[in-house]
Write a protein that holds these residues in place. Structure first.
Motif, PDB file in Angstrom:
ATOM      1  N   GLY A  74       1.049  -0.740   0.212  1.00  0.00           N
ATOM      2  CA  GLY A  74      -0.224   0.275  -0.657  1.00  0.00           C
ATOM      3  C   GLY A  74       0.931   1.440  -0.192  1.00  0.00           C
ATOM      4  O   GLY A  74       0.324   2.471   0.301  1.00  0.00           O
ATOM      5  N   LEU A  75       2.442   0.748  -0.071  1.00  0.00           N
ATOM      6  CA  LEU A  75       3.361   2.248   0.103  1.00  0.00           C
ATOM      7  C   LEU A  75       3.654   2.422  -1.017  1.00  0.00           C
ATOM      8  O   LEU A  75       3.955   1.383  -1.583  1.00  0.00           O
ATOM      9  N   ALA A  76       3.228   3.719  -1.756  1.00  0.00           N
ATOM     10  CA  ALA A  76       4.009   4.207  -2.929  1.00  0.00           C
ATOM     11  C   ALA A  76       5.397   4.359  -2.890  1.00  0.00           C
ATOM     12  O   ALA A  76       5.914   4.493  -1.524  1.00  0.00           O
ATOM     13  N   CYS A  77       6.529   4.257  -3.861  1.00  0.00           N
ATOM     14  CA  CYS A  77       7.362   4.242  -4.026  1.00  0.00           C
ATOM     15  C   CYS A  77       8.006   4.706  -5.029  1.00  0.00           C
ATOM     16  O   CYS A  77       7.723   4.059  -6.345  1.00  0.00           O
ATOM     17  N   PRO A  78       9.492   5.011  -5.766  1.00  0.00           N
ATOM     18  CA  PRO A  78       9.527   5.705  -7.398  1.00  0.00           C
ATOM     19  C   PRO A  78      10.503   4.067  -7.341  1.00  0.00           C
ATOM     20  O   PRO A  78      10.951   3.057  -6.162  1.00  0.00           O
ATOM     21  N   ILE A  79      10.669   3.753  -8.547  1.00  0.00           N
ATOM     22  CA  ILE A  79      11.975   2.800  -9.646  1.00  0.00           C
ATOM     23  C   ILE A  79      12.678   2.840 -10.296  1.00  0.00           C
ATOM     24  O   ILE A  79      13.437   3.008 -10.632  1.00  0.00           O
ATOM     25  N   TRP A 251       7.744  13.174  -4.591  1.00  0.00           N
ATOM     26  CA  TRP A 251       6.359  12.476  -3.856  1.00  0.00           C
ATOM     27  C   TRP A 251       6.912  11.031  -4.042  1.00  0.00           C
ATOM     28  O   TRP A 251       7.750  10.811  -3.970  1.00  0.00           O
ATOM     29  N   PRO A 252       6.075  10.185  -2.803  1.00  0.00           N
ATOM     30  CA  PRO A 252       6.323   8.802  -2.619  1.00  0.00           C
ATOM     31  C   PRO A 252       6.725   7.991  -3.708  1.00  0.00           C
ATOM     32  O   PRO A 252       7.495   7.051  -3.257  1.00  0.00           O
ATOM     33  N   GLU A 253       5.221   8.392  -4.598  1.00  0.00           N
ATOM     34  CA  GLU A 253       5.695   7.222  -5.734  1.00  0.00           C
ATOM     35  C   GLU A 253       7.184   7.920  -6.777  1.00  0.00           C
ATOM     36  O   GLU A 253       7.210   7.677  -8.047  1.00  0.00           O
ATOM     37  N   GLY A 254       7.502   9.868  -6.507  1.00  0.00           N
ATOM     38  CA  GLY A 254       8.996   9.771  -7.178  1.00  0.00           C
ATOM     39  C   GLY A 254       8.535  10.750  -8.850  1.00  0.00           C
ATOM     40  O   GLY A 254       6.763  11.356  -8.352  1.00  0.00           O
ATOM     41  N   ASN A 255       8.408   9.910  -9.688  1.00  0.00           N
ATOM     42  CA  ASN A 255       8.009  11.642 -11.222  1.00  0.00           C
ATOM     43  C   ASN A 255       7.287  10.306 -11.399  1.00  0.00           C
ATOM     44  O   ASN A 255       6.765  11.783 -12.467  1.00  0.00           O
ATOM     45  N   ALA A 256       6.616   9.353 -10.781  1.00  0.00           N
ATOM     46  CA  ALA A 256       5.505   9.403 -11.609  1.00  0.00           C
ATOM     47  C   ALA A 256       4.014   9.860 -10.977  1.00  0.00           C
ATOM     48  O   ALA A 256       3.511   9.285 -11.829  1.00  0.00           O
ATOM     49  N   TRP A 257       4.460  10.866 -10.288  1.00  0.00           N
ATOM     50  CA  TRP A 257       3.325  11.527 -10.012  1.00  0.00           C
ATOM     51  C   TRP A 257       2.943  12.356 -10.942  1.00  0.00           C
ATOM     52  O   TRP A 257       2.323  12.782 -11.650  1.00  0.00           O
ATOM     53  N   GLY A 370      23.136   6.137  -1.472  1.00  0.00           N
ATOM     54  CA  GLY A 370      21.935   6.451  -0.085  1.00  0.00           C
ATOM     55  C   GLY A 370      20.728   5.872  -0.540  1.00  0.00           C
ATOM     56  O   GLY A 370      20.348   5.646  -1.262  1.00  0.00           O
ATOM     57  N   TYR A 371      20.125   6.082   0.093  1.00  0.00           N
ATOM     58  CA  TYR A 371      18.499   6.135  -0.207  1.00  0.00           C
ATOM     59  C   TYR A 371      17.344   7.630   0.204  1.00  0.00           C
ATOM     60  O   TYR A 371      17.747   8.084   0.854  1.00  0.00           O
ATOM     61  N   VAL A 372      16.623   7.511   0.186  1.00  0.00           N
ATOM     62  CA  VAL A 372      15.454   8.225   0.352  1.00  0.00           C
ATOM     63  C   VAL A 372      14.273   7.244   0.775  1.00  0.00           C
ATOM     64  O   VAL A 372      13.914   6.447  -0.220  1.00  0.00           O
ATOM     65  N   ASP A 373      13.287   8.256   1.493  1.00  0.00           N
ATOM     66  CA  ASP A 373      12.296   7.754   2.070  1.00  0.00           C
ATOM     67  C   ASP A 373      11.178   8.176   1.407  1.00  0.00           C
ATOM     68  O   ASP A 373      11.025   8.909   1.119  1.00  0.00           O
ATOM     69  N   ALA A 374      10.623   6.538   1.242  1.00  0.00           N
ATOM     70  CA  ALA A 374       9.044   7.357   0.459  1.00  0.00           C
ATOM     71  C   ALA A 374       8.549   8.066   0.996  1.00  0.00           C
ATOM     72  O   ALA A 374       6.676   8.606   0.944  1.00  0.00           O
ATOM     73  N   LEU A 379       2.355  13.414   6.409  1.00  0.00           N
ATOM     74  CA  LEU A 379       1.678  14.989   7.479  1.00  0.00           C
ATOM     75  C   LEU A 379       1.568  13.861   8.549  1.00  0.00           C
ATOM     76  O   LEU A 379       2.038  14.749  10.019  1.00  0.00           O
ATOM     77  N   SER A 380       1.746  12.530   8.783  1.00  0.00           N
ATOM     78  CA  SER A 380       1.854  12.134  10.655  1.00  0.00           C
ATOM     79  C   SER A 380       2.894  12.435  10.773  1.00  0.00           C
ATOM     80  O   SER A 380       3.921  12.211  10.633  1.00  0.00           O
ATOM     81  N   PRO A 381       2.665  12.791  12.491  1.00  0.00           N
ATOM     82  CA  PRO A 381       3.633  12.646  13.006  1.00  0.00           C
ATOM     83  C   PRO A 381       3.718  11.841  14.074  1.00  0.00           C
ATOM     84  O   PRO A 381       5.399  12.408  14.519  1.00  0.00           O
ATOM     85  N   VAL A 382       3.914  11.043  13.662  1.00  0.00           N
ATOM     86  CA  VAL A 382       4.554   9.245  14.235  1.00  0.00           C
ATOM     87  C   VAL A 382       4.906   8.988  12.650  1.00  0.00           C
ATOM     88  O   VAL A 382       4.473   7.895  12.376  1.00  0.00           O
ATOM     89  N   ALA A 383       6.142   8.262  13.056  1.00  0.00           N
ATOM     90  CA  ALA A 383       7.051   7.700  12.097  1.00  0.00           C
ATOM     91  C   ALA A 383       6.860   6.312  12.281  1.00  0.00           C
ATOM     92  O   ALA A 383       6.590   5.581  13.308  1.00  0.00           O
ATOM     93  N   GLY A 384       6.586   5.992  11.088  1.00  0.00           N
ATOM     94  CA  GLY A 384       5.894   4.360  11.082  1.00  0.00           C
ATOM     95  C   GLY A 384       6.513   3.238  10.010  1.00  0.00           C
ATOM     96  O   GLY A 384       7.598   3.896   9.590  1.00  0.00           O
ATOM     97  N   ALA A 385       6.137   2.186   9.185  1.00  0.00           N
ATOM     98  CA  ALA A 385       6.272   1.960   8.385  1.00  0.00           C
ATOM     99  C   ALA A 385       7.166   2.475   7.586  1.00  0.00           C
ATOM    100  O   ALA A 385       5.901   3.405   7.523  1.00  0.00           O
ATOM    101  N   THR A 386       7.600   1.492   6.533  1.00  0.00           N
ATOM    102  CA  THR A 386       8.359   2.952   5.568  1.00  0.00           C
ATOM    103  C   THR A 386       8.653   1.832   4.484  1.00  0.00           C
ATOM    104  O   THR A 386       8.850   1.085   4.483  1.00  0.00           O
ATOM    105  N   VAL A 387       8.844   2.607   2.497  1.00  0.00           N
ATOM    106  CA  VAL A 387       9.538   2.344   1.965  1.00  0.00           C
ATOM    107  C   VAL A 387      11.111   3.321   1.766  1.00  0.00           C
ATOM    108  O   VAL A 387      11.277   3.930   1.322  1.00  0.00           O
TER     109      VAL A 387
END
Ligand SMILES: Cc1cc2nc3c(=O)[nH]c(=O)nc-3n(C[C@H](O)[C@H](O)[C@H](O)COP(=O)(O)OP(=O)(O)OC[C@H]3O[C@@H](n4cnc5c(N)ncnc54)[C@H](O)[C@@H]3O)c2cc1C
Length: 497
Positions: A74-79, A251-257, A370-374, A379-387
């Motif tokens: 369910g989490l968008a990310c770039p390829i 964007w979470p999905e990168g330039n796919a947006w 390095g890496y980027v965080d998707a 805007l969630s104040p709590v960090a959770g699961a991520t890609v």
């Protein structure tokens, strides 16, 4: 996931054998081959110029090329591509697109960017000397010899901006004998001649080249090394007042947006799963043969105009009759292989001392980028699961292994590299999605950007035209998009070189 080497490598078979008889025949006025940013921009530009019969054939099952995304749990990310800087004054078409998409607006005589999509703070951090620091520049004590070298490079960039001129897209800057001289020599040599040998400065410049061009400072031209900074907001020594970070959209999905919004208006005139195998220019039109990946049969297209929005080495394989300029450019233009790894982590990683997690996280001295965080823009104040999306620009001699080694082997290499920094990563890792970009982007080698054959291909306005970031000698959104827009202009484009 995301790329289909077997489909692309079909082109190798075409050379050796005759193609089967087409099972279907279609016609259109404008046919675009390749649905990356340049192809999508070309389709949009032709439609805007009044052509209502524009079709686009794309090899993959989704358009976007290097600017596509993916979803994990369910989490968008770039390829691939994952950011776009605010456009400068020469990137007029990009600005216009961003206004249309609501990313830029005019307010009280100023251009204002939509904050929601600008990269939130903290943007970048570097792991160096056992701790994270804010920003990517290795620090240097003011007054130290290292700081003097940073300043000398900053002055050289400012001088190049002032006296020579650089622009993004690059063909909107002048091209003089001085540009040509810079283009003729490797960037590392140019730095050496100026005594810019500080290890930390050199690492940073090398990292910048690998990040933007997929190759180190001794492979790319001095023009490319300077263009990276001079076409944007210059270079600033650590601690210098105007060293503000450049704002970028992400964007979470990168330039796919962006690519998804460019593709949408095409509707069913965008035909994915079509591997174009041959392009033959005749007297009354152009015949294009495409392999329909779903039906496993050849489809023949007849078009008045064909735009080859594919890398130039592919265009050279497709065309039955090779233009001299294309034959000249292809041997000068190697492409860098890249690996992109999307790592789903179940909970936030433990952090070393120093700067907090940023959007872009880079390790000093590492070969990886390095890496980027998707979920950075969440805007969630709590960090959770991520890609976490980890980028690796590989060397040409790693390409065979990129194709041959299995996914587990590559996943282990990526995870081992990151585990040195985040020892809790393996325990928190849930899924790894790997994307192999075998020929990701053109490396701006010495002699490529200023070659007259490249300019000739940019200007070609016959029945067969070219539109791809390769025409700039290197690959970024602004180049791909502008070249795609200009290809519809039938020779009216503003071309300074
Ligand atoms: C890992 C990675 C990260 C990047 N990060 C950034 C970034 O953050 N910001 C940025 O601005 N740029 C970035 N780039 C550069 C990126 O390449 C450009 O931004 C842009 O997406 C290039 O678009 P293009 O249309 O020129 O090329 P491509 O994306 O190469 O598009 C070519 C299209 O042609 C299709 N095709 C090829 N052969 C055939 C055939 N025979 N038949 C039909 N279709 C075919 C391909 O499948 C592809 O869709 C990145 C690139 C990579 C690889």
């Amino acid at each position: 996931m995301g790329t289909s080497p077997a489909r692309g490598h079909r082109l190798r078979e075409v050379r050796s054998g005759a193609l089967p008889v087409p099972a279907a025949q279609r016609h259109c006025s404008v046919l675009i081959v390749g649905g990356g940013i340049a192809g999508l921009a070309a389709a949009r530009a032709f439609a805007r110029a009044g052509h209502d019969d524009v079709h686009l054939l794309e090899l993959e099952d989704q358009a976007g090329g290097n600017s596509r995304g993916h979803r994990i749990a369910g989490l968008a990310c770039p390829i691939g591509a994952h950011y776009l800087p605010l456009p400068g004054p020469q990137a007029r078409e990009v600005s216009e697109l961003l206004h249309e998409l609501g990313l830029l607006r005019h307010e009280l005589g100023r251009t204002v960017a939509e904050e929601r999509h600008l990269c939130h703070s903290p943007q970048e951090r570097l792991f160096i000397d056992g701790a994270w620091i804010d920003g990517l520049l290795p620090p240097a004590e003011p007054g130290s010899p290292a700081h003097a070298q940073y300043r000398a490079f900053a002055a050289a960039v400012a001088q190049a901006q002032r006296e020579l001129g650089f622009a993004l897209p690059s063909h909107r800057a002048p091209w003089t004998a001085a540009h040509q001289a810079l283009d003729a020599m490797p960037f590392a040599q140019w730095l050496q001649v100026r005594g810019l040998t500080d290890a930390r400065l050199r690492w940073y410049l090398d990292y910048s080249c690998r990040d933007d061009y997929g190759a180190p400072a001794d492979s790319v031209s001095a023009w490319a090394g300077l263009h990276y900074f001079a076409s944007r907001h210059g270079f600033h020594a650590p601690g210098d007042a105007d060293g503000e970070r450049d704002p970028v959209f992400t964007w979470p999905e990168g330039n796919a947006w962006l690519s998804e919004r460019l593709a949408r208006p095409l509707g069913d005139r965008l035909l994915p799963g079509r591997t174009v195998l041959q392009v033959d220019e005749g007297r009354h039109g152009v015949q294009v043969l495409a392999w329909d990946e779903a039906l496993q049969q050849i489809e023949a297209w007849q078009a008045d105009t064909v735009v080859l929005a594919v890398p130039l080495y592919i265009a050279a394989r497709l065309l039955r009759s090779l233009p001299a300029a294309l034959a000249q450019v292809v041997p000068l233009q190697p492409h860098a292989p890249w690996l992109v790894a999307n790592l789903q982590v179940a909970e936030p990683l433990l952090q070393r001392q120093g700067a907090p997690p940023a959007w872009d996280n880079v390790v000093y001295g590492s070969d990886a980028l390095g890496y980027v965080d998707a979920t950075h823009q969440s805007l969630s104040p709590v960090a959770g699961a991520t890609v976490l999306t980890a980028y690796h620009a590989l060397s040409a001699n790693q390409r065979p292994a990129l194709l041959a080694d299995d996914a587990d082997t590559w996943a282990q290499r990526v995870v081992q590299g990151l585990a040195a920094l985040h020892p809790d990563l393996p325990a928190k890792l849930r899924h790894v999605a790997l994307t192999r970009h075998g020929h990701a982007m053109s490396i701006p080698m010495p002699g490529l950007r200023g070659h007259p054959a490249l300019a000739a291909l940019r200007a070609q306005r016959g029945r067969v035209r070219f539109a791809h970031a390769d025409l700039a000698g290197y690959s970024v959104f602004e180049e791909a998009f502008t070249l795609g827009c200009e290809v519809a202009l039938a020779g009216r484009a503003e071309r300074r070189n």
